[in-house]
Every structure is written in structure tokens, then in C-alpha cells.
Design an enzyme around this catalytic site. Structure first.
Site, PDB file in Angstrom:
ATOM      1  N   HIS A 112       8.986   8.857 -28.230  1.00 22.31           N
ATOM      2  CA  HIS A 112       8.027   9.802 -27.647  1.00 22.31           C
ATOM      3  C   HIS A 112       8.463  11.266 -27.873  1.00 22.31           C
ATOM      4  CE1 HIS A 112       5.073  11.490 -24.938  1.00 22.31           C
ATOM      5  NE2 HIS A 112       6.035  12.043 -24.210  1.00 22.31           N
ATOM      6  N   ARG A 120      -1.507  22.047 -15.122  1.00 23.40           N
ATOM      7  CA  ARG A 120      -0.579  20.949 -15.463  1.00 23.40           C
ATOM      8  C   ARG A 120      -0.829  20.449 -16.883  1.00 23.40           C
ATOM      9  NH1 ARG A 120       1.793  16.014 -11.699  1.00 23.40           N
ATOM     10  NH2 ARG A 120       3.052  15.107 -13.356  1.00 23.40           N
ATOM     11  N   LYS A 178       8.742  22.710 -14.413  1.00 22.75           N
ATOM     12  CA  LYS A 178       7.810  21.620 -14.108  1.00 22.75           C
ATOM     13  C   LYS A 178       7.405  21.654 -12.640  1.00 22.75           C
ATOM     14  CE  LYS A 178       6.338  16.985 -14.709  1.00 22.75           C
ATOM     15  NZ  LYS A 178       6.403  15.729 -15.418  1.00 22.75           N
ATOM     16  N   ASN A 224       1.192  19.162 -21.599  1.00 21.22           N
ATOM     17  CA  ASN A 224       0.838  18.288 -22.722  1.00 21.22           C
ATOM     18  C   ASN A 224       0.915  19.012 -24.066  1.00 21.22           C
ATOM     19  OD1 ASN A 224       0.303  16.068 -21.048  1.00 21.22           O
ATOM     20  ND2 ASN A 224      -1.731  16.871 -20.573  1.00 21.22           N
ATOM     21  N   GLU A 263      -3.463  17.579 -12.177  1.00 14.59           N
ATOM     22  CA  GLU A 263      -3.843  17.991 -13.533  1.00 14.59           C
ATOM     23  C   GLU A 263      -5.323  18.344 -13.668  1.00 14.59           C
ATOM     24  OE1 GLU A 263      -1.713  15.927 -16.732  1.00 14.59           O
ATOM     25  OE2 GLU A 263      -3.445  16.261 -18.009  1.00 14.59           O
ATOM     26  N   HIS A 318       0.592  11.719 -29.393  1.00 11.38           N
ATOM     27  CA  HIS A 318       0.056  10.394 -29.056  1.00 11.38           C
ATOM     28  C   HIS A 318      -0.604   9.738 -30.258  1.00 11.38           C
ATOM     29  CE1 HIS A 318       0.118  11.144 -24.450  1.00 11.38           C
ATOM     30  NE2 HIS A 318       1.201  10.557 -24.865  1.00 11.38           N
ATOM     31  N   GLU A 349      11.270  17.638 -25.192  1.00 12.41           N
ATOM     32  CA  GLU A 349      10.544  18.033 -23.968  1.00 12.41           C
ATOM     33  C   GLU A 349      11.162  19.288 -23.342  1.00 12.41           C
ATOM     34  OE1 GLU A 349       7.743  16.644 -23.068  1.00 12.41           O
ATOM     35  OE2 GLU A 349       7.761  14.501 -23.537  1.00 12.41           O
ATOM     36  N   HIS A 357       1.156  17.081 -27.267  1.00 16.29           N
ATOM     37  CA  HIS A 357       0.964  15.656 -26.961  1.00 16.29           C
ATOM     38  C   HIS A 357      -0.288  15.054 -27.591  1.00 16.29           C
ATOM     39  CE1 HIS A 357       4.301  16.324 -24.313  1.00 16.29           C
ATOM     40  NE2 HIS A 357       4.259  15.111 -23.812  1.00 16.29           N
ATOM     41  N   LYS A 369       3.763  11.290 -11.641  1.00 20.94           N
ATOM     42  CA  LYS A 369       2.908  10.454 -12.490  1.00 20.94           C
ATOM     43  C   LYS A 369       3.623   9.127 -12.696  1.00 20.94           C
ATOM     44  CE  LYS A 369       0.267  13.683 -15.350  1.00 20.94           C
ATOM     45  NZ  LYS A 369       0.053  14.167 -16.728  1.00 20.94           N
ATOM     46  N   ARG A 402       0.817  -1.233   0.000  1.00 17.59           N
ATOM     47  CA  ARG A 402       0.000   0.000   0.000  1.00 17.59           C
ATOM     48  C   ARG A 402       0.847   1.277   0.000  1.00 17.59           C
ATOM     49  NH1 ARG A 402      -3.440  -2.822   3.782  1.00 17.59           N
ATOM     50  NH2 ARG A 402      -5.128  -3.776   2.602  1.00 17.59           N
TER      51      ARG A 402
HETATM   52  P1  NAD Z   1      13.639   4.716 -21.750  1.00 21.29           P
HETATM   53  O1  NAD Z   1      13.479   4.593 -20.304  1.00 21.29           O
HETATM   54  O2  NAD Z   1      13.165   3.594 -22.607  1.00 21.29           O
HETATM   55  O3  NAD Z   1      15.179   5.007 -22.073  1.00 21.29           O
HETATM   56  C1  NAD Z   1      15.588   5.128 -23.416  1.00 21.29           C
HETATM   57  C2  NAD Z   1      16.736   4.152 -23.727  1.00 21.29           C
HETATM   58  O4  NAD Z   1      17.935   4.666 -23.177  1.00 21.29           O
HETATM   59  C3  NAD Z   1      16.571   2.761 -23.138  1.00 21.29           C
HETATM   60  O5  NAD Z   1      17.050   1.821 -24.066  1.00 21.29           O
HETATM   61  C4  NAD Z   1      17.474   2.797 -21.894  1.00 21.29           C
HETATM   62  O6  NAD Z   1      17.935   1.521 -21.563  1.00 21.29           O
HETATM   63  C5  NAD Z   1      18.592   3.667 -22.382  1.00 21.29           C
HETATM   64  N1  NAD Z   1      19.318   4.428 -21.361  1.00 21.29           N
HETATM   65  C6  NAD Z   1      18.805   5.055 -20.274  1.00 21.29           C
HETATM   66  N2  NAD Z   1      19.754   5.794 -19.686  1.00 21.29           N
HETATM   67  C7  NAD Z   1      20.892   5.619 -20.393  1.00 21.29           C
HETATM   68  C8  NAD Z   1      22.203   6.140 -20.301  1.00 21.29           C
HETATM   69  N3  NAD Z   1      22.522   7.046 -19.379  1.00 21.29           N
HETATM   70  N4  NAD Z   1      23.130   5.734 -21.192  1.00 21.29           N
HETATM   71  C9  NAD Z   1      22.801   4.850 -22.177  1.00 21.29           C
HETATM   72  N5  NAD Z   1      21.574   4.351 -22.349  1.00 21.29           N
HETATM   73  C10 NAD Z   1      20.639   4.728 -21.464  1.00 21.29           C
HETATM   74  O7  NAD Z   1      12.920   6.014 -22.338  1.00 21.29           O
HETATM   75  P2  NAD Z   1      12.726   7.509 -21.810  1.00 21.29           P
HETATM   76  O8  NAD Z   1      12.688   8.337 -23.027  1.00 21.29           O
HETATM   77  O9  NAD Z   1      13.662   7.839 -20.730  1.00 21.29           O
HETATM   78  O10 NAD Z   1      11.278   7.458 -21.160  1.00 21.29           O
HETATM   79  C11 NAD Z   1      10.138   7.176 -21.935  1.00 21.29           C
HETATM   80  C12 NAD Z   1       9.017   6.797 -21.007  1.00 21.29           C
HETATM   81  O11 NAD Z   1       8.758   7.895 -20.126  1.00 21.29           O
HETATM   82  C13 NAD Z   1       7.724   6.488 -21.716  1.00 21.29           C
HETATM   83  O12 NAD Z   1       7.200   5.281 -21.214  1.00 21.29           O
HETATM   84  C14 NAD Z   1       6.806   7.651 -21.341  1.00 21.29           C
HETATM   85  O13 NAD Z   1       5.452   7.281 -21.269  1.00 21.29           O
HETATM   86  C15 NAD Z   1       7.347   8.027 -19.998  1.00 21.29           C
HETATM   87  N6  NAD Z   1       7.058   9.407 -19.592  1.00 21.29           N
HETATM   88  C16 NAD Z   1       6.531   9.589 -18.354  1.00 21.29           C
HETATM   89  C17 NAD Z   1       6.272  10.867 -17.905  1.00 21.29           C
HETATM   90  C18 NAD Z   1       5.759  11.073 -16.516  1.00 21.29           C
HETATM   91  O14 NAD Z   1       5.416  12.207 -16.162  1.00 21.29           O
HETATM   92  N7  NAD Z   1       5.713  10.047 -15.692  1.00 21.29           N
HETATM   93  C19 NAD Z   1       6.566  11.978 -18.716  1.00 21.29           C
HETATM   94  C20 NAD Z   1       7.113  11.754 -19.974  1.00 21.29           C
HETATM   95  C21 NAD Z   1       7.368  10.455 -20.408  1.00 21.29           C
HETATM   96  N1  GLY Z   2       4.588  14.821 -18.538  1.00 22.41           N
HETATM   97  C1  GLY Z   2       3.412  15.520 -18.239  1.00 22.41           C
HETATM   98  C2  GLY Z   2       3.153  15.634 -16.776  1.00 22.41           C
HETATM   99  O1  GLY Z   2       3.935  15.236 -15.965  1.00 22.41           O
HETATM  100  O2  GLY Z   2       2.126  16.131 -16.423  1.00 22.41           O
END
Ligand code: NAD
Ligand code: GLY
Length: 375
Positions: free
Chosen positions: A273, A248, A234, A252, A244, A259, A192, A255, A150, A128
Site C-alpha cells: 500500500h 479529511r 492526522k 487521500n 471525512e 488504489h 505515508e 490514493h 477508520k 454493539r
Molecule cells: P500489516 O499489518 O500487514 O503489517 C505488515 C507486515 O509487517 C506483516 O507481515 C506484519 O506481520 C509485519 N509486522 C508488523 N509489525 C512488525 C514488527 N514490529 N516487526 C516485524 N514485523 C512486523 O500492514 P500495514 O502496512 O501495517 O497495514 C496495512 C493495512 O492498513 C491495510 O489493510 C490498509 O488498508 C490499512 N490502512 C488503514 C488505514 C486506516 O485509517 N484505518 C490507513 C492506512 C492503511
Molecule cells: N488513512 C486515511 C484516513 O484515515 O482518513
């Protein structure tokens, strides 16, 4: 760039009893033990990471914790968006329970947004609610996903549809970790970064026009400056609107289009992305201009900046696929952001002047997409 700008920056995220700090600097992975020792309830953590990040940073991270007397165990998951699913959520929660996790155990997400979102959601629901710390290693995760609480996994119905708001206890963004990130991933994260300038900070966009290319190429001082500015932006929005219900949504920007492009390409390697966000932001500005809200010159300025750093600058630059306007609109109708069947867009009156709109006529959007596809 002066040494002062290379000093670590601490950005507070003000959320009452759930407040925390985002520390941004070069070399924080090696200092993690000292920083965490002062914050942990129990000196007992479980590190969640992926198989790309583990060989690069896990031994150093574990050593830093050990030196400060923090016990750690690691769980290494496969890299990629496919890991953000129910199967890996089950695998991760089972592994935690097998390891005898207790309420006072802290999870540490060491990796990009995939690891951060999955580990954060796992922390939200295991026993939990466990504490967790984000150690983001991609530019995208440092400027966006690690901050704001998030957390989510994807389901066959779509991306990020099962999740929770669960704030981390601390975020450690080590700029030096970006040195090993592939260029394509750096560019995707940069999409971003630009977003924050375009939402409400013209001077940041001007700075990015000047320094963005060097930042993408590896300039560490510029990376530090850009991550700190993005995180401050942010943190400010999240502090005002954690769930949001208002501002917030500005995060987007681009986005709704992004998407739809990602849904069409299967949320995978074809279009990352951040790449989709760059194209989507250009489309959001083009839509704003078509609605006579924003000068055409601003659309071209945004388009040129993304092109200059090697990011998509609208559909015109994504010519490898035969896009169809009606298919993209259909994806938008299934977006999480739909309210009372109205598609939500973030529009702009100019660079740094974004606002939320639920009243855009889908025919205008279809016309814009058809023109972009034909161009
Ligand atoms: P990811 O986590 O897949 O990382 C991208 C690639 O880089 C992967 O292959 C990873 O293994 C590699 N990698 C990571 N750090 C590295 C480093 N320092 N050196 C070499 N390789 C490295 O992708 P991302 O772009 O970091 O994140 C995308 C995800 O984030 C999506 O699922 C998206 O939905 C999510 N997201 C969430 C929020 C939120 O607010 N929670 C906001 C934006 C995106
Ligand atoms: N990435 C959008 C948010 O965190 O609200």
C-alpha cells in the site's frame, strides 16, 4: 539529536467524549501495564495480534500487563492482508464470545494496520461496541491507520468496503518496535509520512529531505520526531472532520492512483500500500503540473525524494508490469471516493498546498498515464 526529542510525546485527538491520546515513545510496550491500568474500565483485556508480531512482542506485552494486575488472553491470527476478511471477522468474533467477553472487556490490537483495522471493526460490532486500544507496530500503522477510527475489512468487491468509524480509547506507538520491521515495510510506511509534508507542511517536507534516509535506515530519534509530527497532522485533521465530509479527504493524497495500482496488482505483496501511495503521490503532483496548478520543479522534487529512499517514484519506476491506462482509469471509476460518477483527486498547488478536486477531466488523467507508461 538531543535527549529531549527522545522523550515520549503525547498527542491528543480531540473528539469530545470520544477524545483520546496517542502516546509515542521508545519502550512503551514494556510500560503498557502501568499506562493501561489507569485507563481500563475492567482489568481484563483480549489481545489480537498476528503470527509475525506474536513471537516478537506478545510475551513482553503480556508480562507488562500482568505486572500491573491486568488479566489478558491472546488471539493470534495469520499475517497479511488476507486476514482482513469476513472469515477472520467471524473467527475473531466467535473466539471473543467463546472467551466470555463482556461490555467492559477491552480489545487490544497489537500489530500493523491489518490487525488494527480488523480488531477495531470487531470491537465496533461485538456486543454493539467494545473499547479497544491500538498498539501499532509498523510505521504505517503508527503514522496513519491506528489514529482516526477508520476500521474495516475487505470484500471481493474491494478493499475496506465493510467497516465502521470507531475510535480507539488510546494509541501506544512504541518506536522501538520498528527495529524488527523489514526494510521494505519501513519504506512503505515512509510513503505515508511524506504525505503529511506534501499536504500542508512544507517545513516537514524540508526536514524529511534532510533526515528521511537516516530515518528509513533506523535512526530512532528521527523516527520518533517523524511519527509525532505525522500523528499531530492526522489528529488535527481528524478532530476537524472525523467522518471525512471535508478536509479529511486530503489524507487521500495519491490514493486515487494508488488504489488503481493496487487493484491491478491484487492488493498483495507485488505492490505494498505505501509503495503504491508513493507512486500515486508523484502521479497526483504530475497531474497537478499538467493542469498548470503546480510547478514542474515540485513534481521532480517529490519524485527525487521518493527515489532517494528507495520508494517508487511514479509508473516509470514500476517497470516490471505492463500497465494499461484504460485499466487503471476503470479501477478509479470504482473507487470509494467517486462522487456523482466523478473521480475525486487530491491535487496540489505546490509542496504543502494540497486540495480536493472532483472536476478533473478523465481524458487528462488518461493522457498523463499513457505518457508515464511510455516514458
Ligand atoms: P500489516 O499489518 O500487514 O503489517 C505488515 C507486515 O509487517 C506483516 O507481515 C506484519 O506481520 C509485519 N509486522 C508488523 N509489525 C512488525 C514488527 N514490529 N516487526 C516485524 N514485523 C512486523 O500492514 P500495514 O502496512 O501495517 O497495514 C496495512 C493495512 O492498513 C491495510 O489493510 C490498509 O488498508 C490499512 N490502512 C488503514 C488505514 C486506516 O485509517 N484505518 C490507513 C492506512 C492503511
Ligand atoms: N488513512 C486515511 C484516513 O484515515 O482518513
Amino acid at each position: 539529536m538531543t535527549q529531549a526529542l527522545l522523550s515520549p510525546t503525547i498527542v491528543p485527538v480531540a473528539l469530545g467524549e470520544r477524545s483520546y491520546e496517542v502516546r509515542i515513545g521508545a519502550g512503551l510496550i514494556d510500560q503498557a501495564g502501568t499506562i493501561l491500568a489507569a485507563q481500563l474500565t475492567r482489568k481484563d483485556v483480549i489481545i489480537v495480534t498476528d503470527a509475525n508480531v506474536a513471537p516478537l512482542y506478545l510475551p513482553r506485552f503480556e508480562q507488562a500487563l500482568k505486572t500491573s494486575g491486568i488479566r489478558s488472553q491472546a488471539i493470534v491470527l495469520p499475517p497479511g492482508e488476507g486476514t482482513k476478511d469476513f472469515a477472520h471477522l467471524e473467527q475473531l468474533t466467535s473466539a471473543l464470545l467463546n472467551k466470555g467477553v463482556e461490555r467492559g472487556t477491552t480489545l487490544i490490537a497489537l500489530g500493523g494496520g491489518v490487525i488494527g483495522d480488523l480488531a477495531g471493526f470487531t470491537a465496533a460490532i461485538t456486543l454493539r461496541g467494545l473499547d479497544y486500544v491500538q498498539v501499532p507496530t509498523t510505521l504505517l500503522a503508527q503514522v496513519d491507520s491506528s489514529v482516526g477510527g477508520k476500521t474495516a475489512i475487505d470484500t471481493p468487491h474491494g478493499k475496506n468496503l465493510v467497516g465502521a468509524f470507531h475510535q480507539p480509547r488510546l494509541v501506544l506507538a512504541d518506536i522501538a518496535a520498528l527495529a524488527t520491521l523489514p526494510l521494505r515495510q519501513v519504506r512503505a510506511g515512509y510513503g505515508e509520512v511524506v504525505k503529511y509534508g506534501l499536504i500542508n507542511d512544507l517545513s516537514f517536507f524540508l526536514w524529511l529531505e534532510k533526515h528521511g534516509a537516516a530515518l528509513v535506515d533506523g535512526n530512532e530519534a528521527h523516527r520518533l520526531e517523524a511519527v509525532a509530527t505525522s500523528v499531530k497532522a492526522k489528529a488535527d485533521i481528524v478532530s476537524r472532520d472525523e467522518r471525512e465530509t471535508g478536509d479529511r479527504a486530503l489524507l487521500n493524497l495519491g490514493h486515487t492512483f494508488a488504489h488503481a495500482l493496487e487493484a491491478e496488482t491484487g492488493f498483495g505483496e507485488e505492490l505494498l500500500h505505501g509503495e503504491a501511495v508513493a507512486a500515486g503521490i508523484v502521479l497526483a503532483f504530475a497531474l497537478s503540473a499538467r493542469l498548470k496548478l503546480c510547478p514542474d520543479a515540485d513534481v521532480e522534487r517529490v519524485r527525487s525524494h521518493f527515489a532517494a529512499v528507495g520508494l517508487p517514484s511514479g509508473l516509470k519506476s514500476l517497470t516490471h508490469r505492463a500497465w494499461k491506462a484504460d485499466a487503471l482509469i476503470a479501477h478509479m471509476r470504482h473507487d470509494k471516493k467517486v462522487r456523482d460518477q466523478k473521480i475525486r483527486f487530491i491535487l496540489a498547488r505546490g509542496i504543502g498546498q494540497a486540495f480536493v478536486s472532483d472536476g478533473v477531466d478523465p481524458d487528462v488523467v488518461a493522457g498523463l498515464l499513457a505518457d508515464e507508461i511510455a516514458a
